[in-house]
Structures are given as structure tokens and as C-alpha cells.
Design an enzyme around this catalytic site. Structure first.
Site, short mmCIF file in Angstrom:
data_model
loop_
_atom_site.label_atom_id
_atom_site.label_comp_id
_atom_site.label_asym_id
_atom_site.label_seq_id
_atom_site.Cartn_x
_atom_site.Cartn_y
_atom_site.Cartn_z
N ILE A 102 0.84 -1.20 0.00
CA ILE A 102 0.00 0.00 0.00
C ILE A 102 0.87 1.25 0.00
CG2 ILE A 102 -0.22 -0.06 2.53
CD1 ILE A 102 -3.11 1.03 2.18
N CYS A 103 0.39 2.29 -0.65
CA CYS A 103 1.04 3.60 -0.66
C CYS A 103 2.48 3.52 -1.18
CB CYS A 103 0.97 4.19 0.74
SG CYS A 103 1.56 5.89 0.89
N GLY A 104 3.44 4.02 -0.43
CA GLY A 104 4.82 4.07 -0.89
C GLY A 104 5.40 2.72 -1.20
N THR A 106 4.09 0.51 -2.94
CA THR A 106 3.85 0.22 -4.36
C THR A 106 4.96 0.80 -5.21
OG1 THR A 106 2.47 2.21 -4.69
CG2 THR A 106 1.34 0.19 -4.02
N ALA A 153 -2.78 -0.83 -3.23
CA ALA A 153 -3.76 0.21 -2.89
C ALA A 153 -3.01 1.50 -2.60
CB ALA A 153 -4.59 -0.19 -1.67
#
Length: 202
Positions: A102-104, A106, A153
């Protein structure tokens, strides 16, 4: 057959809100959640939560796990010190063990080349484009995306992130998962009754 633990990899200044729904509700459903840090030492989240890990990254093996979870945080974009976490994700995926980022995180997977051939999402397409990865055409504008064994996400979608993980691991049936999502994401009062009723009927 004994259920294998879920492993949550943490690092200093990890974004603590992004995986809270996931880990709490996995634990409530009877899944063991073990924390991992790069060197096995305690870490502190961006919100100041101190975490004493269960094991070090070097001791983590995909065959001992049912899922690897990577939270976000600004450190993913501040250098290469979290690159070993992305390389661990590659080892897991190559071994057929799912990964959720999720977030960074990714962006870390993008730099590792793990999003080049998989449908995925993140905070925004331009954010991932800055990594120079080759998977831009596979970017999906969605709250969360699952492609095979990989869940992705953005930072504003911790509930959708959890929903995809529940589906991937078969934590609940579709009816329960849908009610759970409507309750925690949409604050749907009717979903509370549906969720409690569905759980009681299991």
C-alpha cells in the site's frame, strides 16, 4: 492443516494507519500476524507507535507465511534503504506466496519491476511514473487492485486494501466481506446488522 502466519514488515516511520484494519480484523478472524523489521530491532511508526518485532527480515521465509504485507511511508521515496523489502516481495511472489503493498510500498515494488506485468494501483499514476517503471499501462484507477497474488492500494484506501486481503486469503465469504466493507468504508448502518448477522450464521 495449520494456518500459516501473516507477516507485516515494518520500518521506522512506517504509515501506521494503512494496515490497521487489515491486521486487526485478520487477528479477530483467527489469523496470526507476526511483525518483521529489517534488523529485528524495534521500530517507531510515523505516529510514534513503538513496535517490538517477532523476527528480522533475514529470518523470514515464504514457506512459513501465508501473506507478506508492506505498508507505506516516505522512506520508500528517500533512498534505497527499503529496497531489500521489495526484493523480499519478489522472493515471495516467485514462491507463490501473496504480497500486499500500500502507498509508498507500491513505488518500491515498481522500482523492483514487480508491477511491470501486473495490474495495480497506488496513490496516483504520476506518483508511480516518477519511479521510471515500465508498467504504466497496467495502472488501474481503483481503490485497490488484486492481480494474481499481488494486492495494491493507495494511502487513502486502507479499508479497500483490507477487503482485498480478506478475499485473497478467504477470511470471510463474499457476503460477510461486502457487509464489512460497507460498514467500515461507507459507515452504512444497515451493514452493521448484515455483518453481525452474517458472522453469527457462520
Amino acid at each position: 492443516m495449520t494456518r500459516k502466519p501473516v507477516h507485516l514488515v515494518l520500518f521506522d516511520t512506517f504509515a501506521d494507519w494503512e494496515t490497521g484494519h487489515t491486521t486487526a480484523h485478520l487477528a479477530l478472524a483467527g489469523h496470526e500476524v507476526l511483525t518483521v523489521t529489517p534488523d529485528g530491532e524495534p521500530v517507531t511508526s510515523i505516529g510514534g507507535l513503538r513496535v517490538l518485532p517477532h523476527l528480522a527480515l533475514a529470518d523470514l521465509r515464504p514457506e512459513d507465511s501465508s501473506l507478506l504485507i508492506l505498508p507505506g511511508g516516505t522512506r520508500w521515496d528517500e533512498g534505497d534503504d527499503l529496497a531489500p523489502l521489495a526484493r523480499t516481495a519478489r522472493v515471495f511472489l516467485d514462491a507463490g506466496v501473496p504480497v500486499a503493498a500500500i502507498c509508498g510500498a507500491t513505488a518500491g515494488l515498481a522500482r523492483e519491476g514487480l508491477l511491470d506485468e501486473r495490474a495495480h494501483t497506488s496513490a496516483a499514476a504520476p506518483y508511480l511514473a516518477r519511479t521510471g517503471y515500465a508498467g504504466g499501462e497496467r495502472y488501474v484507477e481503483a481503490d485497490a487492485v488484486t492481480d494474481g497474488g499481488l494486492v495494491t492500494a493507495g494511502p487513502t484506501e486502507p479499508v479497500a486494501f483490507a477487503r482485498e486481503i480478506f478475499r485473497l486469503l478467504g477470511v470471510h465469504d463474499d457476503k460477510v466481506t461486502d457487509a464489512w466493507y460497507r460498514l467500515f468504508h461507507d459507515s452504512d448502518p444497515e451493514a452493521y446488522v448484515a455483518y453481525e448477522t452474517a458472522l453469527a450464521a457462520r
